[in-house]
Scaffold this active site. Structure first.
Site, PDB file in Angstrom:
ATOM      1  N   GLU A   1      -7.120  -0.326  -9.188  1.00  0.00           N
ATOM      2  CA  GLU A   1      -7.468  -1.314 -10.235  1.00  0.00           C
ATOM      3  C   GLU A   1      -6.932  -0.914 -11.600  1.00  0.00           C
ATOM      4  OE1 GLU A   1      -9.574   0.000  -8.021  1.00  0.00           O
ATOM      5  OE2 GLU A   1     -10.830  -1.577  -7.144  1.00  0.00           O
TER       6      GLU A   1
ATOM      7  N   GLU B   1     -13.863  -0.252  -1.315  1.00  0.00           N
ATOM      8  CA  GLU B   1     -15.284  -0.419  -1.653  1.00  0.00           C
ATOM      9  C   GLU B   1     -16.083  -1.028  -0.493  1.00  0.00           C
ATOM     10  OE1 GLU B   1     -13.928  -2.315  -5.341  1.00  0.00           O
ATOM     11  OE2 GLU B   1     -15.448  -1.100  -6.346  1.00  0.00           O
TER      12      GLU B   1
HETATM   13  N1  COA Z   1      -4.606  -9.924  -3.642  1.00  0.00           N
HETATM   14  C1  COA Z   1      -3.854 -10.997  -3.342  1.00  0.00           C
HETATM   15  N2  COA Z   1      -2.767 -10.932  -2.549  1.00  0.00           N
HETATM   16  C2  COA Z   1      -2.447  -9.731  -2.059  1.00  0.00           C
HETATM   17  C3  COA Z   1      -3.160  -8.570  -2.355  1.00  0.00           C
HETATM   18  C4  COA Z   1      -4.293  -8.708  -3.188  1.00  0.00           C
HETATM   19  N3  COA Z   1      -5.085  -7.662  -3.474  1.00  0.00           N
HETATM   20  N4  COA Z   1      -2.580  -7.509  -1.734  1.00  0.00           N
HETATM   21  C5  COA Z   1      -1.512  -8.003  -1.070  1.00  0.00           C
HETATM   22  N5  COA Z   1      -1.419  -9.348  -1.269  1.00  0.00           N
HETATM   23  C6  COA Z   1      -0.437 -10.261  -0.713  1.00  0.00           C
HETATM   24  C7  COA Z   1       0.926 -10.136  -1.415  1.00  0.00           C
HETATM   25  O1  COA Z   1       0.938 -10.888  -2.608  1.00  0.00           O
HETATM   26  C8  COA Z   1       1.821 -10.682  -0.356  1.00  0.00           C
HETATM   27  O2  COA Z   1       1.716 -12.093  -0.346  1.00  0.00           O
HETATM   28  P1  COA Z   1       3.064 -12.988  -0.138  1.00  0.00           P
HETATM   29  O3  COA Z   1       3.693 -12.499   1.141  1.00  0.00           O
HETATM   30  O4  COA Z   1       2.553 -14.386  -0.046  1.00  0.00           O
HETATM   31  O5  COA Z   1       3.933 -12.727  -1.340  1.00  0.00           O
HETATM   32  C9  COA Z   1       1.193 -10.195   0.943  1.00  0.00           C
HETATM   33  O6  COA Z   1      -0.170  -9.919   0.627  1.00  0.00           O
HETATM   34  C10 COA Z   1       1.816  -8.919   1.492  1.00  0.00           C
HETATM   35  O7  COA Z   1       1.770  -7.940   0.482  1.00  0.00           O
HETATM   36  P2  COA Z   1       3.103  -7.179  -0.037  1.00  0.00           P
HETATM   37  O8  COA Z   1       2.815  -6.703  -1.420  1.00  0.00           O
HETATM   38  O9  COA Z   1       4.304  -8.032   0.141  1.00  0.00           O
HETATM   39  O10 COA Z   1       3.164  -5.976   0.973  1.00  0.00           O
HETATM   40  P3  COA Z   1       3.826  -4.545   0.723  1.00  0.00           P
HETATM   41  O11 COA Z   1       3.930  -3.906   2.053  1.00  0.00           O
HETATM   42  O12 COA Z   1       5.069  -4.685  -0.071  1.00  0.00           O
HETATM   43  O13 COA Z   1       2.765  -3.757  -0.192  1.00  0.00           O
HETATM   44  C11 COA Z   1       0.535  -3.080  -0.871  1.00  0.00           C
HETATM   45  C12 COA Z   1       1.451  -3.504   0.294  1.00  0.00           C
HETATM   46  C13 COA Z   1      -0.869  -2.971  -0.316  1.00  0.00           C
HETATM   47  C14 COA Z   1       0.997  -1.737  -1.432  1.00  0.00           C
HETATM   48  C15 COA Z   1       0.606  -4.159  -1.981  1.00  0.00           C
HETATM   49  O14 COA Z   1       0.391  -5.438  -1.398  1.00  0.00           O
HETATM   50  C16 COA Z   1      -0.418  -3.978  -3.070  1.00  0.00           C
HETATM   51  O15 COA Z   1      -0.272  -3.112  -3.902  1.00  0.00           O
HETATM   52  N6  COA Z   1      -1.474  -4.829  -3.081  1.00  0.00           N
HETATM   53  C17 COA Z   1      -2.457  -4.841  -4.143  1.00  0.00           C
HETATM   54  C18 COA Z   1      -3.420  -3.690  -4.001  1.00  0.00           C
HETATM   55  C19 COA Z   1      -4.386  -3.683  -5.167  1.00  0.00           C
HETATM   56  O16 COA Z   1      -4.021  -3.513  -6.315  1.00  0.00           O
HETATM   57  N7  COA Z   1      -5.689  -3.855  -4.855  1.00  0.00           N
HETATM   58  C20 COA Z   1      -6.734  -3.856  -5.837  1.00  0.00           C
HETATM   59  C21 COA Z   1      -6.982  -5.206  -6.318  1.00  0.00           C
HETATM   60  S1  COA Z   1      -8.287  -5.246  -7.534  1.00  0.00           S
END
Ligand code: COA
Length: 280
Positions: free
Chosen positions: A154, A134
């Protein structure tokens, strides 16, 4: 007014044209790489303050928005992935109710970015998910690296987008694709994002900054008055019907003929010189 300072944002200024001292373009870096640059309250407050500052200063002619690259991992740990912004900070959603969220999402920083009168470019290298997608959609142009990943996941949290994707993503990719992305929550790669109109250009990661900075310099070298009028007029296409929109353009176009920059631009073309804009 000085540029705002923040622990989670960086602001770097680059010259548009060294020789002609035309002003600068600003690069705003969202700097929480350990959390994939997720949009927490501090980032949103800082982003809003930066938008206010960019609007107030004549020195900045174009804004680039990007995410910080990953830090080197601690020994024995895997590196975090590259991210533009991986969405709103989900930890702040836990236990939040509609009252809190309504307050936080009304008049938010993404709207402030969208509302800037100056040109904006999203430089996307890595995950641009949820609020990240966004933020990118709130910029005028999106340039991505081949490792960019877009999506609106989301729905997997039992939610829908809250920073404007149902409207701005829809305008970029169309009704059917916006529905598909929002209803499935699936990720798409940079080439697919370009194919459906979500990004303007895809380049190799090592070429991304040069490509974006080159565009920022090109845009920054134009009359800022004409750029502002152009932005408002193209935006009219989103809100007005075709007939009304063309009328908005006709009026804006005619009014530009009273600007000094029109005379400067036309004279420069005829004299084969570079225009020295009044509105820089
Ligand atoms: N909010 C808060 N923390 C987030 C985040 C978010 N939207 N996206 C990633 N992080 C954090 C993870 O919790 C992790 O923190 P930690 O190392 O302290 O545990 C760190 O960022 C790295 O993310 P991680 O999930 O370990 O990386 P990955 O390579 O395994 O996966 C993604 C990457 C992007 C696929 C995954 O992080 C993800 O799905 N994030 C959320 C995306 C999402 O739903 N966004 C919409 C939110 S409304």
């Amino acid at each position: 007014m000085n540029p705002p300072e923040s622990d989670v944002l960086r602001l770097d200024l680059h010259p548009v044209d060294d020789e002609r001292d035309l002003g600068r373009f600003a690069v705003l870096t969202i700097d929480r790489p350990d959390k994939l640059n997720a949009l927490n309250k501090d980032v949103m407050d800082g982003l809003k303050a930066v938008c206010t500052w960019v609007e107030s200063t004549e020195d900045v002619r174009c804004l680039v928005v990007t995410g910080a690259p990953p830090n080197d991992p601690p020994e024995g740990k895997r590196a975090k992935p590259h991210a533009f912004v991986a969405g709103a900070d989900i930890t702040e959603f836990l236990g939040a109710d509609s009252h809190t969220i309504r307050e936080r999402f009304t008049d938010n920083a993404v709207e402030a970015l969208w509302g800037l009168s100056k040109p904006t470019i999203a430089m996307v290298d890595g995950f641009a998910l949820g609020g990240g997608c966004e933020v990118a959609c709130s910029c005028d142009v999106r340039i991505a690296s081949t490792r960019a990943v877009f999506g609106t996941p989301e729905i997997n949290l039992g939610l829908i987008p809250g920073y404007g994707a149902t409207q701005r993503l829809e305008r970029l990719v169309g009704y059917g694709k916006a529905h598909e992305l929002i209803m499935t929550g699936e990720h798409i790669d940079a080439n697919e994002a370009a194919r459906i109109g979500l990004v303007n250009h895809v380049v190799e990661p090592e070429e991304l900054e040069a490509r974006v900075f080159s565009m920022a310099r090109t845009i920054g070298s134009k009359s800022s008055h004409a750029l502002k009028v152009g932005k408002v007029t193209v935006r009219a296409a989103l809100d007005e019907g075709l007939t009304d929109g063309v009328a908005v353009e006709a009026e804006a176009f005619a009014n530009l003929f009273d600007s000094e920059d029109k005379e400067i631009g036309v004279q420069a073309f005829l004299n084969r010189t570079k225009p020295e804009w009044q509105h820089r």
